[in-house]
Design a protein around this motif. Structure first.
Motif, PDB file in Angstrom:
ATOM      1  N   LEU A 243       0.832  -1.209   0.000  1.00 26.60           N
ATOM      2  CA  LEU A 243       0.000   0.000   0.000  1.00 26.60           C
ATOM      3  C   LEU A 243       0.864   1.255   0.000  1.00 26.60           C
ATOM      4  CD1 LEU A 243      -2.844  -0.978   2.477  1.00 26.60           C
ATOM      5  CD2 LEU A 243      -3.104  -0.460   0.048  1.00 26.60           C
ATOM      6  N   ASP A 244       1.933   1.221   0.808  1.00 21.74           N
ATOM      7  CA  ASP A 244       2.834   2.384   0.841  1.00 21.74           C
ATOM      8  C   ASP A 244       3.448   2.597  -0.529  1.00 21.74           C
ATOM      9  OD1 ASP A 244       2.301   2.663   3.432  1.00 21.74           O
ATOM     10  OD2 ASP A 244       4.180   1.800   4.205  1.00 21.74           O
ATOM     11  N   LYS A 245       3.924   1.475  -1.104  1.00 21.50           N
ATOM     12  CA  LYS A 245       4.620   1.578  -2.395  1.00 21.50           C
ATOM     13  C   LYS A 245       3.706   2.195  -3.449  1.00 21.50           C
ATOM     14  CE  LYS A 245       6.558  -1.558  -5.845  1.00 21.50           C
ATOM     15  NZ  LYS A 245       6.682  -2.954  -6.162  1.00 21.50           N
ATOM     16  N   HIS A 246       2.414   1.822  -3.409  1.00 17.10           N
ATOM     17  CA  HIS A 246       1.498   2.310  -4.442  1.00 17.10           C
ATOM     18  C   HIS A 246       0.621   3.452  -3.943  1.00 17.10           C
ATOM     19  CE1 HIS A 246       2.744  -0.753  -7.224  1.00 17.10           C
ATOM     20  NE2 HIS A 246       2.656  -1.642  -6.259  1.00 17.10           N
ATOM     21  N   LYS A 247       1.068   4.073  -2.870  1.00 13.39           N
ATOM     22  CA  LYS A 247       0.393   5.247  -2.304  1.00 13.39           C
ATOM     23  C   LYS A 247      -1.113   5.002  -2.106  1.00 13.39           C
ATOM     24  CE  LYS A 247       3.708   8.561  -4.135  1.00 13.39           C
ATOM     25  NZ  LYS A 247       4.573   7.646  -4.857  1.00 13.39           N
ATOM     26  N   GLY A 248      -1.420   3.837  -1.559  1.00 11.08           N
ATOM     27  CA  GLY A 248      -2.808   3.529  -1.207  1.00 11.08           C
ATOM     28  C   GLY A 248      -3.667   3.063  -2.371  1.00 11.08           C
TER      29      GLY A 248
ATOM     30  N   LYS B 292      -3.432  -1.413  -7.707  1.00 11.66           N
ATOM     31  CA  LYS B 292      -2.007  -1.652  -7.963  1.00 11.66           C
ATOM     32  C   LYS B 292      -1.406  -2.510  -6.856  1.00 11.66           C
ATOM     33  CE  LYS B 292      -0.968   2.374 -10.756  1.00 11.66           C
ATOM     34  NZ  LYS B 292      -0.438   3.717 -10.718  1.00 11.66           N
ATOM     35  N   ALA B 293      -1.776  -2.208  -5.592  1.00  7.56           N
ATOM     36  CA  ALA B 293      -1.224  -2.976  -4.470  1.00  7.56           C
ATOM     37  C   ALA B 293      -1.670  -4.433  -4.583  1.00  7.56           C
ATOM     38  CB  ALA B 293      -1.686  -2.375  -3.147  1.00  7.56           C
TER      39      ALA B 293
ATOM     40  N   GLU C 297      -9.407  -5.490   6.207  1.00  6.95           N
ATOM     41  CA  GLU C 297     -10.362  -5.581   7.310  1.00  6.95           C
ATOM     42  C   GLU C 297      -9.784  -6.466   8.421  1.00  6.95           C
ATOM     43  OE1 GLU C 297     -14.539  -5.609   5.795  1.00  6.95           O
ATOM     44  OE2 GLU C 297     -14.575  -7.327   7.168  1.00  6.95           O
ATOM     45  N   LYS C 298      -9.233  -7.615   7.972  1.00 10.04           N
ATOM     46  CA  LYS C 298      -8.696  -8.588   8.947  1.00 10.04           C
ATOM     47  C   LYS C 298      -7.580  -7.967   9.790  1.00 10.04           C
ATOM     48  CE  LYS C 298      -5.981 -12.707   8.251  1.00 10.04           C
ATOM     49  NZ  LYS C 298      -5.684 -13.692   7.218  1.00 10.04           N
ATOM     50  N   PHE C 299      -6.678  -7.235   9.106  1.00 12.70           N
ATOM     51  CA  PHE C 299      -5.532  -6.688   9.837  1.00 12.70           C
ATOM     52  C   PHE C 299      -5.806  -5.283  10.386  1.00 12.70           C
ATOM     53  CE2 PHE C 299      -3.180  -9.467   6.653  1.00 12.70           C
ATOM     54  CZ  PHE C 299      -3.030 -10.505   7.563  1.00 12.70           C
ATOM     55  N   ASP C 300      -7.065  -4.850  10.168  1.00 12.62           N
ATOM     56  CA  ASP C 300      -7.457  -3.540  10.682  1.00 12.62           C
ATOM     57  C   ASP C 300      -6.530  -2.430  10.164  1.00 12.62           C
ATOM     58  OD1 ASP C 300      -9.255  -2.140  12.057  1.00 12.62           O
ATOM     59  OD2 ASP C 300      -8.309  -2.333  14.030  1.00 12.62           O
ATOM     60  N   ILE C 301      -6.247  -2.476   8.872  1.00  5.91           N
ATOM     61  CA  ILE C 301      -5.342  -1.464   8.292  1.00  5.91           C
ATOM     62  C   ILE C 301      -6.185  -0.332   7.727  1.00  5.91           C
ATOM     63  CG2 ILE C 301      -3.643  -1.014   6.465  1.00  5.91           C
ATOM     64  CD1 ILE C 301      -2.719  -3.889   6.747  1.00  5.91           C
TER      65      ILE C 301
END
Ligand SMILES: Nc1ncnc2c1ncn2[C@@H]1O[C@H](COP(=O)(O)OP(=O)(O)OP(=O)(O)O)[C@@H](O)[C@H]1O
Length: 460
Positions: free
Chosen positions: A430-435, A439-440, A456-460
């Motif tokens: 997500l960081d690499k593809h700016k959210g 792409k992520a 959802e699972k990792f609460d990100i």
């Protein structure tokens, strides 16, 4: 008055009948053909685009047993089983006419006829002919689409002992009607295997309907699976069959069954037990005849112990359980997948002479493949696209290995707990593809839906 675009063929040995029928019908229909004998029927059917045939029952003088009518009716239907045939008969021959309907005639007309009734019968026949035509086009379109999808899901690749064992179960189970639960991590090939079971099953010529339960909201669940009646809720503009009905005489594959909320699990259990569905807003119970396959990447047996998944539903769906091991546990298959996808993408991107460098091959063989087969597929595709020369090199893949992630950010990888590593990789992508989710997800070798589930699972 504009005439109806249709071709009507009338066959009768009585010239007066032919003439008066023609006078009446040619005012209404574009083409009216009359014949005094059915002998030329083969030629007529192959040359003219006939919509409706009106056929007299008797042709030999002095005979009114209808035998010739039956003979020609059967003959016409043997050439085209959907042909609309209306029989013409006299008052005393109603029993014959009724028997002809049992043999496949659309309807019969009594002589002398009432014009109104005559035209109404032909129009009803034309309506049916039109829908038969539409159905046959839909069937062909459906078969072509199915073929396209089947081509996308090619053979089962893999020669490891794990895959061989798994395929012996597939061999045994495919031709039965047992419910099968397929377990495995994301991208291991659960859908691919479900399609393989369908291809080998007795209902292989029927539809394969895939439902991703993880992407269905609670409000949509019932109407999607069981269908609805027009007006059952605000957006129900017309009657709609559910996926259970659509899968008739085929296979219904309920993917991500672990994502089903507990209150919907009992509904599904009742449907599977009774083999009947009721559309929303309709009291009628409809039986369905579809093979049921299920899949999940959740630790479903553990979820039963934790009370998150109903045990009785699990017992219903796992008559046979097949677990696809992750790719890292069957490294022998990696090279088969590499070769398989490499050939596909070389041909897709017109790079027939492209080779894999030995370093690239080494990297592919030693990679951890958290995204399993889907990740290999995307990695090889990316490598083929990115390579400039005659060889693919490791940098063309842009693989993020566990080691490199760990080295670059060593504090994050104190533990090699798979869940934690997975969460980190998701965050990194997500960081690499700016959210950017699409792409992520592509980078991780996941579908968008699978990535959303992880967020959802990792609460990100
Ligand atoms: N044994 C195999 N042989 C050939 N191709 C495979 C095999 N397993 C998986 N694939 C391919 O890998 C990709 C991912 O497979 P599939 O969608 O079936 O995985 P999945 O386990 O259902 O994934 P998810 O859990 O994300 O829904 C597909 O393109 C599929 O065709």
């Amino acid at each position: 008055m504009t005439k109806i675009k249709a071709t009507i063929l009338i066959i009768d040995d009585d010239e007066d009948v032919l003439l008066s029928a023609k006078l009446l019908l040619k005012k209404k229909y574009e083409t009216v053909i009359t014949k005094s004998s059915p002998k030329e029927i083969n030629q007529l059917i192959s040359k003219e685009n006939i919509d409706v045939i009106i056929l007299d029952m008797n042709y030999r003088i002095g005979f009114n047993d209808g035998k010739e009518g039956f003979y020609w009716l059967k003959h016409i239907l043997s050439i085209n089983k959907n042909m609309i045939v209306i029989l013409m008969t006299a008052y005393g021959e109603i029993e014959l006419a009724v028997n002809s309907i049992k043999l496949g005639a659309f309807d019969f007309i009594l002589k002398p006829w009432s014009n109104e009734k005559f035209l109404a019968t032909i129009n009803a026949g034309l309506e049916l002919s039109k829908s038969n035509h539409k159905i046959s086009i839909l069937k062909s379109t459906n078969a072509a689409l199915q073929k396209n999808i089947d081509e996308k899901f090619g053979p089962i690749i893999g020669n490891s002992n794990e895959i061989k064992q798994l395929m012996t179960i597939v061999d045994k189970v495919s031709a039965t009607d047992a419910n099968v639960l397929i377990l495995g991590e994301n991208g291991t090939g659960k859908q691919h295997l479900a399609r393989e079971i369908h291809k080998r099953s007795n209902q292989k010529n029927g539809p394969f309907i895939h439902v991703d339960l993880g992407s269905l909201s609670e409000s949509l669940f019932e109407s999607e699976l069981f269908g609805h009646k027009k007006g059952a809720f605000t957006d129900a503009f017309e009657d709609k069959p559910g996926r259970f009905e659509m899968a008739e005489n085929g296979t219904l594959f309920l993917d991500e069954i672990g994502n089903l909320p507990i209150n919907l699990q009992s509904k599904l259990l009742t449907v599977i037990q009774d083999k009947k569905v009721s559309r929303l807003g309709e009291g009628i119970e409809r039986s369905f005849n579809a093979r049921l396959l299920f899949a999940t990447n959740a630790p479903i047996n553990q979820w039963v112990t934790e009370g998150k998944f109903r045990q009785d539903l699990l017992f219903r769906i796992n008559t046979v359980e097949i677990e696809i091991p992750p790719l890292r546990n069957r490294p022998d298959d990696i090279i088969d997948f590499v070769n398989y996808f490499f050939n596909i993408f070389k041909s897709k991107y017109h790079k027939a002479h492209l080779k894999l460098s030995s370093e690239a091959l080494k990297e592919l063989k030693t990679h951890h493949w958290p995204g399993n087969v889907r990740e290999i597929q995307h990695t090889i595709e990316r490598g083929v696209i990115m390579s400039d020369g005659h060889e693919i090199t490791p940098s063309d893949f842009n693989l993020v290995s566990l080691a490199s992630v760990s080295n670059s950010d060593n504090s994050e990888f104190d533990s090699l707990n798979l869940q934690e590593v997975e969460k980190l990789l998701v965050q990194k992508a997500l960081d690499k593809h700016k959210g950017n989710i699409s792409k992520a997800a592509k980078d991780l070798g996941l579908t968008r839906a699978a990535l959303y589930r992880r967020l959802e699972k990792f609460d990100i």
